[in-house]
Write an enzyme that holds these catalytic residues in place. Sequence first.
Site, short mmCIF file in Angstrom:
data_model
loop_
_atom_site.label_atom_id
_atom_site.label_comp_id
_atom_site.label_asym_id
_atom_site.label_seq_id
_atom_site.Cartn_x
_atom_site.Cartn_y
_atom_site.Cartn_z
N CYS A 181 50.42 90.26 -15.22
CA CYS A 181 50.41 89.04 -14.41
C CYS A 181 50.95 87.86 -15.23
O CYS A 181 50.60 87.70 -16.40
CB CYS A 181 48.99 88.73 -13.95
SG CYS A 181 48.82 87.23 -12.97
N THR A 183 50.93 84.62 -13.74
CA THR A 183 50.54 83.43 -12.97
C THR A 183 50.29 82.22 -13.87
O THR A 183 50.70 81.10 -13.55
CB THR A 183 49.29 83.73 -12.13
OG1 THR A 183 49.63 84.71 -11.14
CG2 THR A 183 48.77 82.49 -11.44
N ARG A 184 49.60 82.41 -14.98
CA ARG A 184 49.29 81.29 -15.85
C ARG A 184 50.56 80.71 -16.48
O ARG A 184 50.66 79.50 -16.69
CB ARG A 184 48.31 81.73 -16.94
CG ARG A 184 46.96 82.12 -16.38
CD ARG A 184 45.99 82.54 -17.48
NE ARG A 184 44.77 83.11 -16.91
CZ ARG A 184 43.79 83.64 -17.62
NH1 ARG A 184 43.88 83.68 -18.93
NH2 ARG A 184 42.72 84.16 -17.02
N GLY A 216 40.71 91.33 -14.28
CA GLY A 216 41.74 90.68 -15.06
C GLY A 216 41.33 90.46 -16.50
O GLY A 216 40.24 89.94 -16.77
N GLY A 238 43.46 98.14 -14.13
CA GLY A 238 44.74 98.64 -13.68
C GLY A 238 45.49 99.36 -14.77
O GLY A 238 45.68 100.57 -14.73
N GLY A 260 52.90 94.59 -12.14
CA GLY A 260 52.09 93.69 -11.35
C GLY A 260 52.61 93.64 -9.93
O GLY A 260 53.81 93.78 -9.68
N SER A 303 27.05 102.87 -24.84
CA SER A 303 26.78 102.42 -26.20
C SER A 303 26.47 100.92 -26.22
O SER A 303 25.55 100.48 -26.92
CB SER A 303 28.00 102.72 -27.08
OG SER A 303 27.77 102.32 -28.42
#
Length: 339
Positions: A181, A183-184, A216, A238, A260, A303
């Site tokens: 991704c 987007t940022r 994410g 993913g 993506g 764990s």
Amino acid sequence: MKEYSRKEQLSFDDILLVPQVSDIKSRKDVSLSTTLGAGLELSIPIIAAPMDTVCEEGMALAMSKQGGLGIIHRYMPIDNQVEKIEIARQGKGIVGGSVGATGTFLSDAERLVDAGATLVLVDVANGHSQHAINAVSDLRGHFGEFIHIMAGNVANWDGFARLTDAGANSIRVGIGGGSACTTRVVSGHGVPTLASIMDIRERVGYEDAPALIADGGIRNSGDAAKALAAGAHAVMVGRLLAGTTESPGEVLEGYKVFRGMASREAQEAGRGAVSGVEGVSTRVPFVGSVDSIINDFKNGLRSALSYTGVDNLIDFQLDSMYNKVSSNSLQETKPHAKE
């Protein structure tokens, strides 16, 4: 420009969980079961992302057999998605279907439910948008309490609250942190996924609202443990699953494609047009059966709970402690033995 919060916004690498007194004798004594609301229970808190290089019927069935969940992506004709859900259901598995927030989403959801979908995801990049909120409300009004509705993604309490009011049973939290991704980078918008979870949990308890799905930025079971400790009910992954036998696509020279869903390649394949690129297409090494990946992931989570001294996810969220750590801790955290 207004400031949303003066609190430091933490990401997964900014913290480490603190080991505590533990009576856990074996990881086998630890339960990873979780409830996502509306009667949907999973044996493990792991969900395969609705991406065209991650989850179709093979992945959905494999995840169900492991005790998790796969959600089949919507970037195909509805007839195809219905067929894949029917195949997964024939294998006695639970499976999710996904729809958009405009157009024929209501009739598409009907067909998915009729085919046996365990839940319907309103799959949009920005769950803060009014059309996403309206779609959840319309689905709830149409189906009543008959189906589990998952929605998102959102990045803070305000978005979470709006989708809660609209009728969502579970909500994906995390914007811009996916491994494919951008987007940022493209939009300048986003919040670290861990910070988003913390923002929501400061305002509503673990069992007092829709289930929170951390989506994410989760690269390994350690990141997943931090998300669950912060208050997520499950994590969505993913890239970790894209290189397996069960993910869609062929193995070429030891690799599989991973992309993506806002990448140019995914948009061209899914709808034949590109409206704005906020993702990348890459490739990941082929790693064989998803069972091996999930088993390692489960062992890592068990764990994690044993180090905190608890044997279930509810107590893990209640009893976990963390420390903020310096940037140098990353080097110390990674294995540094040389061959």
